[in-house]
Every structure is written in C-alpha cells, then in structure tokens.
Write an enzyme that holds these catalytic residues in place. Structure first.
Site, PDB file in Angstrom:
ATOM      1  N   LYS A  33     -33.251  20.217  18.421  1.00  0.00           N
ATOM      2  CA  LYS A  33     -33.948  20.445  17.153  1.00  0.00           C
ATOM      3  C   LYS A  33     -33.025  21.169  16.173  1.00  0.00           C
ATOM      4  CE  LYS A  33     -37.584  19.719  15.961  1.00  0.00           C
ATOM      5  NZ  LYS A  33     -38.207  18.504  15.329  1.00  0.00           N
TER       6      LYS A  33
ATOM      7  N   LEU B 226     -49.422  29.136  35.973  1.00  0.00           N
ATOM      8  CA  LEU B 226     -48.909  30.147  35.033  1.00  0.00           C
ATOM      9  C   LEU B 226     -47.474  30.496  35.415  1.00  0.00           C
ATOM     10  CD1 LEU B 226     -49.606  32.021  32.644  1.00  0.00           C
ATOM     11  CD2 LEU B 226     -50.396  33.706  34.334  1.00  0.00           C
TER      12      LEU B 226
ATOM     13  N   TYR C  76     -34.180  21.081  24.368  1.00  0.00           N
ATOM     14  CA  TYR C  76     -35.119  20.760  23.285  1.00  0.00           C
ATOM     15  C   TYR C  76     -34.749  21.515  22.017  1.00  0.00           C
ATOM     16  CZ  TYR C  76     -39.237  21.344  20.299  1.00  0.00           C
ATOM     17  OH  TYR C  76     -40.078  21.422  19.205  1.00  0.00           O
TER      18      TYR C  76
ATOM     19  N   ALA D 102     -32.067  23.125  21.222  1.00  0.00           N
ATOM     20  CA  ALA D 102     -30.710  22.845  20.737  1.00  0.00           C
ATOM     21  C   ALA D 102     -30.689  21.528  19.968  1.00  0.00           C
ATOM     22  CB  ALA D 102     -29.734  22.798  21.909  1.00  0.00           C
TER      23      ALA D 102
ATOM     24  N   ILE E  36     -37.124   5.701  15.415  1.00  0.00           N
ATOM     25  CA  ILE E  36     -36.254   6.269  14.368  1.00  0.00           C
ATOM     26  C   ILE E  36     -34.771   6.098  14.706  1.00  0.00           C
ATOM     27  CG2 ILE E  36     -37.899   7.944  13.420  1.00  0.00           C
ATOM     28  CD1 ILE E  36     -36.368  10.128  15.061  1.00  0.00           C
TER      29      ILE E  36
ATOM     30  N   LEU F 152     -44.444   5.273  19.642  1.00  0.00           N
ATOM     31  CA  LEU F 152     -45.458   5.331  20.711  1.00  0.00           C
ATOM     32  C   LEU F 152     -44.794   5.547  22.064  1.00  0.00           C
ATOM     33  CD1 LEU F 152     -48.095   2.604  19.652  1.00  0.00           C
ATOM     34  CD2 LEU F 152     -48.079   5.050  19.137  1.00  0.00           C
TER      35      LEU F 152
ATOM     36  N   THR G  82     -38.781  23.957  14.394  1.00  0.00           N
ATOM     37  CA  THR G  82     -39.480  24.909  15.254  1.00  0.00           C
ATOM     38  C   THR G  82     -38.817  26.285  15.273  1.00  0.00           C
ATOM     39  OG1 THR G  82     -39.838  25.391  17.622  1.00  0.00           O
ATOM     40  CG2 THR G  82     -38.214  23.739  17.123  1.00  0.00           C
ATOM     41  N   ASP G  83     -39.622  27.310  15.515  1.00  0.00           N
ATOM     42  CA  ASP G  83     -39.080  28.674  15.666  1.00  0.00           C
ATOM     43  C   ASP G  83     -38.166  28.775  16.887  1.00  0.00           C
ATOM     44  OD1 ASP G  83     -41.011  28.545  17.700  1.00  0.00           O
ATOM     45  OD2 ASP G  83     -42.010  30.429  17.170  1.00  0.00           O
ATOM     46  N   GLU G  84     -38.262  27.795  17.807  1.00  0.00           N
ATOM     47  CA  GLU G  84     -37.449  27.871  19.034  1.00  0.00           C
ATOM     48  C   GLU G  84     -35.960  27.719  18.746  1.00  0.00           C
ATOM     49  OE1 GLU G  84     -39.040  25.848  22.459  1.00  0.00           O
ATOM     50  OE2 GLU G  84     -41.063  25.875  21.636  1.00  0.00           O
TER      51      GLU G  84
ATOM     52  N   THR H  16     -33.050  11.131  20.403  1.00  0.00           N
ATOM     53  CA  THR H  16     -34.105  11.023  19.387  1.00  0.00           C
ATOM     54  C   THR H  16     -33.975  12.105  18.325  1.00  0.00           C
ATOM     55  OG1 THR H  16     -35.726   9.891  20.745  1.00  0.00           O
ATOM     56  CG2 THR H  16     -36.598  11.300  19.022  1.00  0.00           C
TER      57      THR H  16
ATOM     58  N   ALA I  94     -40.160  13.382  17.312  1.00  0.00           N
ATOM     59  CA  ALA I  94     -39.187  14.079  18.159  1.00  0.00           C
ATOM     60  C   ALA I  94     -39.656  13.982  19.604  1.00  0.00           C
ATOM     61  CB  ALA I  94     -39.100  15.559  17.761  1.00  0.00           C
ATOM     62  N   GLU I  95     -38.724  14.175  20.513  1.00  0.00           N
ATOM     63  CA  GLU I  95     -39.106  14.530  21.875  1.00  0.00           C
ATOM     64  C   GLU I  95     -39.412  16.019  21.803  1.00  0.00           C
ATOM     65  OE1 GLU I  95     -39.635  12.833  24.547  1.00  0.00           O
ATOM     66  OE2 GLU I  95     -38.916  10.875  23.900  1.00  0.00           O
TER      67      GLU I  95
HETATM   68  P1  NAD Z   1     -45.680  15.153  20.096  1.00  0.00           P
HETATM   69  O1  NAD Z   1     -44.782  15.003  21.277  1.00  0.00           O
HETATM   70  O2  NAD Z   1     -47.146  15.309  20.286  1.00  0.00           O
HETATM   71  O3  NAD Z   1     -45.473  13.911  19.108  1.00  0.00           O
HETATM   72  C1  NAD Z   1     -44.224  13.345  18.869  1.00  0.00           C
HETATM   73  C2  NAD Z   1     -44.445  11.949  18.290  1.00  0.00           C
HETATM   74  O4  NAD Z   1     -43.155  11.399  17.980  1.00  0.00           O
HETATM   75  C3  NAD Z   1     -45.110  10.980  19.271  1.00  0.00           C
HETATM   76  O5  NAD Z   1     -46.139  10.272  18.611  1.00  0.00           O
HETATM   77  C4  NAD Z   1     -43.996  10.053  19.688  1.00  0.00           C
HETATM   78  O6  NAD Z   1     -44.423   8.731  20.008  1.00  0.00           O
HETATM   79  C5  NAD Z   1     -43.103  10.068  18.450  1.00  0.00           C
HETATM   80  N1  NAD Z   1     -41.713   9.728  18.750  1.00  0.00           N
HETATM   81  C6  NAD Z   1     -40.930  10.238  19.740  1.00  0.00           C
HETATM   82  N2  NAD Z   1     -39.719   9.649  19.718  1.00  0.00           N
HETATM   83  C7  NAD Z   1     -39.733   8.775  18.678  1.00  0.00           C
HETATM   84  C8  NAD Z   1     -38.772   7.878  18.143  1.00  0.00           C
HETATM   85  N3  NAD Z   1     -37.551   7.759  18.687  1.00  0.00           N
HETATM   86  N4  NAD Z   1     -39.107   7.131  17.060  1.00  0.00           N
HETATM   87  C9  NAD Z   1     -40.346   7.225  16.504  1.00  0.00           C
HETATM   88  N5  NAD Z   1     -41.301   8.045  16.995  1.00  0.00           N
HETATM   89  C10 NAD Z   1     -41.001   8.817  18.061  1.00  0.00           C
HETATM   90  O7  NAD Z   1     -45.066  16.382  19.278  1.00  0.00           O
HETATM   91  P2  NAD Z   1     -45.771  17.450  18.320  1.00  0.00           P
HETATM   92  O8  NAD Z   1     -46.157  18.613  19.132  1.00  0.00           O
HETATM   93  O9  NAD Z   1     -46.769  16.764  17.489  1.00  0.00           O
HETATM   94  O10 NAD Z   1     -44.523  17.883  17.431  1.00  0.00           O
HETATM   95  C11 NAD Z   1     -44.214  17.187  16.223  1.00  0.00           C
HETATM   96  C12 NAD Z   1     -43.010  17.847  15.569  1.00  0.00           C
HETATM   97  O11 NAD Z   1     -43.271  19.219  15.302  1.00  0.00           O
HETATM   98  C13 NAD Z   1     -41.747  17.808  16.432  1.00  0.00           C
HETATM   99  O12 NAD Z   1     -40.649  17.574  15.584  1.00  0.00           O
HETATM  100  C14 NAD Z   1     -41.680  19.218  17.033  1.00  0.00           C
HETATM  101  O13 NAD Z   1     -40.347  19.583  17.296  1.00  0.00           O
HETATM  102  C15 NAD Z   1     -42.268  20.023  15.894  1.00  0.00           C
HETATM  103  N6  NAD Z   1     -42.907  21.296  16.286  1.00  0.00           N
HETATM  104  C16 NAD Z   1     -43.854  21.304  17.269  1.00  0.00           C
HETATM  105  C17 NAD Z   1     -44.488  22.513  17.591  1.00  0.00           C
HETATM  106  C18 NAD Z   1     -45.588  22.568  18.632  1.00  0.00           C
HETATM  107  O14 NAD Z   1     -46.056  23.656  18.957  1.00  0.00           O
HETATM  108  N7  NAD Z   1     -46.059  21.448  19.167  1.00  0.00           N
HETATM  109  C19 NAD Z   1     -44.127  23.693  16.931  1.00  0.00           C
HETATM  110  C20 NAD Z   1     -43.152  23.634  15.929  1.00  0.00           C
HETATM  111  C21 NAD Z   1     -42.559  22.425  15.609  1.00  0.00           C
END
Ligand code: NAD
Length: 334
Positions: free
Chosen positions: A163, A215, A159, A161, A72, A45, A135-137, A110, A93-94
C-alpha cells in the site's frame, strides 16, 4: 499542477475500482443516495469481491450504476473502461494482512503494479480528481502519540508495504504528469458488507453461530476503529475540497484493544468468555496504530457515529443478513 475544478459536486461520472468489496460498495451506495453522480464500478471480483454487495444498485431502474468486471493490472481492460469518466476513486487492492503474509506476490502485483496501470491510463484521460484510498498501516506501529501525514512510512507487513508503494506511485504522478491525485490514509473500518475473515465480522458471525473466536496473542493490539460511512464521507470531503498532491489521514480517535472489542462482541451476541480461543500471534503484528486527524478536520469533516452505536448497529446487520454472509463463510476456513 494547476488543474482545479470548482464544480466537483455537480453531476460527475465516477470510475470506482474495487467497489464490489467492503468499503467501495458502501461508498457507491452512499454516493448514489447523496448526489446526482453516476458510477462505473470496475472490479475483478476476487474472493473478496461480491456482486451481491451492489446488485440492487446495478439493477436500479435509474441506470446510474454500471458494473464492469475487470482487473486493474490489465492495461487493455482499464484503457477500454476508464476514459470518459471525470473522477477516479481507487479502492481496489488485496487487503487482508494475514493473506499478505501467506502470499505477498499478489499484494505487490495488485496494489503496486495495478495502481500504476490505473494512474497511467488516468493521466492520459481527462480526469478531474484521482482519489487513492490508503491506510494508516503504511506508517507502521507507534507506541505513543499519533502519525502525521508528513511522517516517514515504515510499513511492516507485505500488505502495508505494498500500500505504501502504491501511495508513492500515485503521488509521483502529480509531480511528473500533473495527475490530480489526493491520497487518504484511514484507520480500521467496520460496518455492513465486510468480508467475514476480518476481525469484527469474523468474530460476530462465529459468535452468532456458536463458534469460538480466535484472539491473537495477548489481545492487546490497539486499532482505531471507524464506521465505514464516516470513512466514506471523509473520502468525499477530500475529493471535493482536498489539495492536489496532499495526503489526508482519516481516523476516529477510537483506540481500543482487540480484547476489548472481543468483550463487546461477546456481550452483543449473548456469549461468555469461554468463547475466546487464544491463538499464536500474527507474524510481525503491529502493536498500535494511531493517526492525527487535524488536516481532515480542518476541511470540515467530523465523525458522525460513535463506536458503541456503530458496533451495535453492525452486529444487528449481521444478525439480519445471514443470507449475505453464510455463503461467504462456507468458502473460508474459520
Ligand atoms: P476488500 O478486500 O473488501 O475489497 C477489495 C475489492 O477490490 C474487492 O471487491 C476485490 O474484488 C477488488 N480487487 C482486488 N484486486 C483487484 C484487481 N486486481 N482489479 C480490480 N479489482 C480488484 O477491501 P476493503 O476493506 O473494502 O478495502 C478497500 C480499500 O481501502 C483498500 O485499498 C484498502 O487498502 C483500503 N483500506 C481498508 C481499510 C479497512 O479497514 N478495511 C482501512 C483503510 C484503508
């Protein structure tokens, strides 16, 4: 690794990290509605995590969704919570590129260290599958064509890097310890419950409130947008049918500039172009992302929602759920 399970779609106990956030909460909601599995959500959270995203699931009388607040990066907490589950789906993730430019340390901690803790505890527990969500990034920017799973990773922000580092850690556990890892690399997601600092919910909620939308640069950056439910169905296909140790790109072949998205949102929210406020470009802003999706398509996955329908539905959701986003918006600067 030779460990395989023929019954991954039957009544399993899932450990889902980061599922109080955007994609993870949508995943758990979808999984519970479409299977008999039970789920433990493990989430720190952070500012991005919100128990409201899953409160109805946690409170449901069937007791299939449990919530544990935990980090985590905290090995003791993960050791106390993870063993006894069959499947790990790792979303935590962050995740916000702009924040990674301001404070890279939290991202490395993280995303890389935390993923290592999770993999290490998972390999000592009897886990059937570990899905690492990426992620594709991680591939970096591409002018023409699309990245394949075997292409070199050239991440260009802290970010991406971090990932990329987490992908490599997770994959190394396959060879070294036999942890049954599969990795997904998805393009930009949109849909309900997305934290209103990301482009689509930020712009939508600003426009609904009569504020301008910032933008970046010339607005010409290209992203491939996919509805979160299409992403999550793909995650499940990879979980159940993917090869251990493989990476699967997920995308929608829906490449569109930020400017074009902005115009669509202006229309859906009933505003004109005077609501666009051009701002200085993001540092190191990647120009275009694009992934080849032959590998996930070969597993039988197909896109279900076209962008026009998905975006209109998403805007309707934000119109209807001010109760959800107004408190979050109040906490971040516009
Ligand atoms: P988000 O930021 O909305 O959610 C991340 C969640 O992780 C949050 O609930 C946060 O509290 C939790 N979290 C963060 N640090 C934590 C820790 N140390 N321990 C436990 N929980 C922790 O992110 P999202 O957009 O839902 O992305 C989720 C995943 O998908 C990520 O791994 C991101 O890299 C990946 N991803 C996201 C996208 C996108 O477009 N949003 C695209 C591809 C991949």
């Amino acid at each position: 690794p030779t460990r395989r399970s023929s019954d991954l779609n039957k009544n399993m106990n899932y450990f889902v990290t980061g599922a109080a956030g955007f994609i993870g909460s949508n995943y758990v909601r979808w999984l519970l509605a479409n299977s008999d599995h039970s789920v433990t959500v493990f989430d720190k959270l952070t500012y991005a995590g919100n128990l409201e995203n899953i409160r109805d699931l946690v409170d449901a009388p069937d007791g299939r969704c449990k919530f544990i607040q935990g980090d985590i990066c905290d090995r003791d907490a993960v050791e106390a919570a993870l063993p006894g589950h069959d499947i790990v789906v790792h979303f935590a993730a962050e995740s916000h590129v702009d924040r990674s430019i301001e404070d890279p340390y939290a991202f490395v901690h993280t995303n890389v260290f935390g993923t290592n803790v999770l993999c290490d505890v998972a390999r000592r527990s009897d886990i059937e599958r570990f899905v690492h969500i990426s992620t594709d990034e991680t591939y970096g920017s591409i002018d023409v064509g699309s990245f394949h799973e075997s292409d070199r990773l050239v991440p260009r922000s802290p970010y991406s890097a971090a990932k990329a580092g987490s992908d490599l850690i997770a994959l190394s556990y396959v060879t070294t310890y036999g942890l049954p890892v599969v990795v997904t690399r998805c393009s930009n997601n949109y849909g309900p419950y997305q934290f209103p600092e990301k482009l689509i919910p930020l712009f939508t909620t600003n426009l609904l409130d009569g504020h301008k939308v910032p933008l970046y640069g010339d607005g010409g950056n290209i992203r491939d947008w996919i509805h979160v439910e299409d992403h999550n169905r793909a995650v499940q296909v990879v979980l159940e049918h993917g090869e251990i140790g493989e990476v699967y790109n997920i995308g929608a072949h829906n490449e569109i500039t930020n400017r074009e998205i902005t115009y669509r949102l202006l229309e859906l929210c009933g505003r004109d172009e005077s609501f666009i406020e051009p701002v200085a470009d993001r540092l190191g802003h990647d120009r275009r992302y694009s992934v080849d999706i032959d590998r996930i398509s070969a597993l039988g996955w197909k896109l279900a929602r076209d962008f026009e329908t998905g975006l209109a539905e998403t805007v309707e959701w934000y119109k209807a759920r001010r109760d959800w986003w107004e408190p979050l918006k109040a906490r971040i600067s516009r």
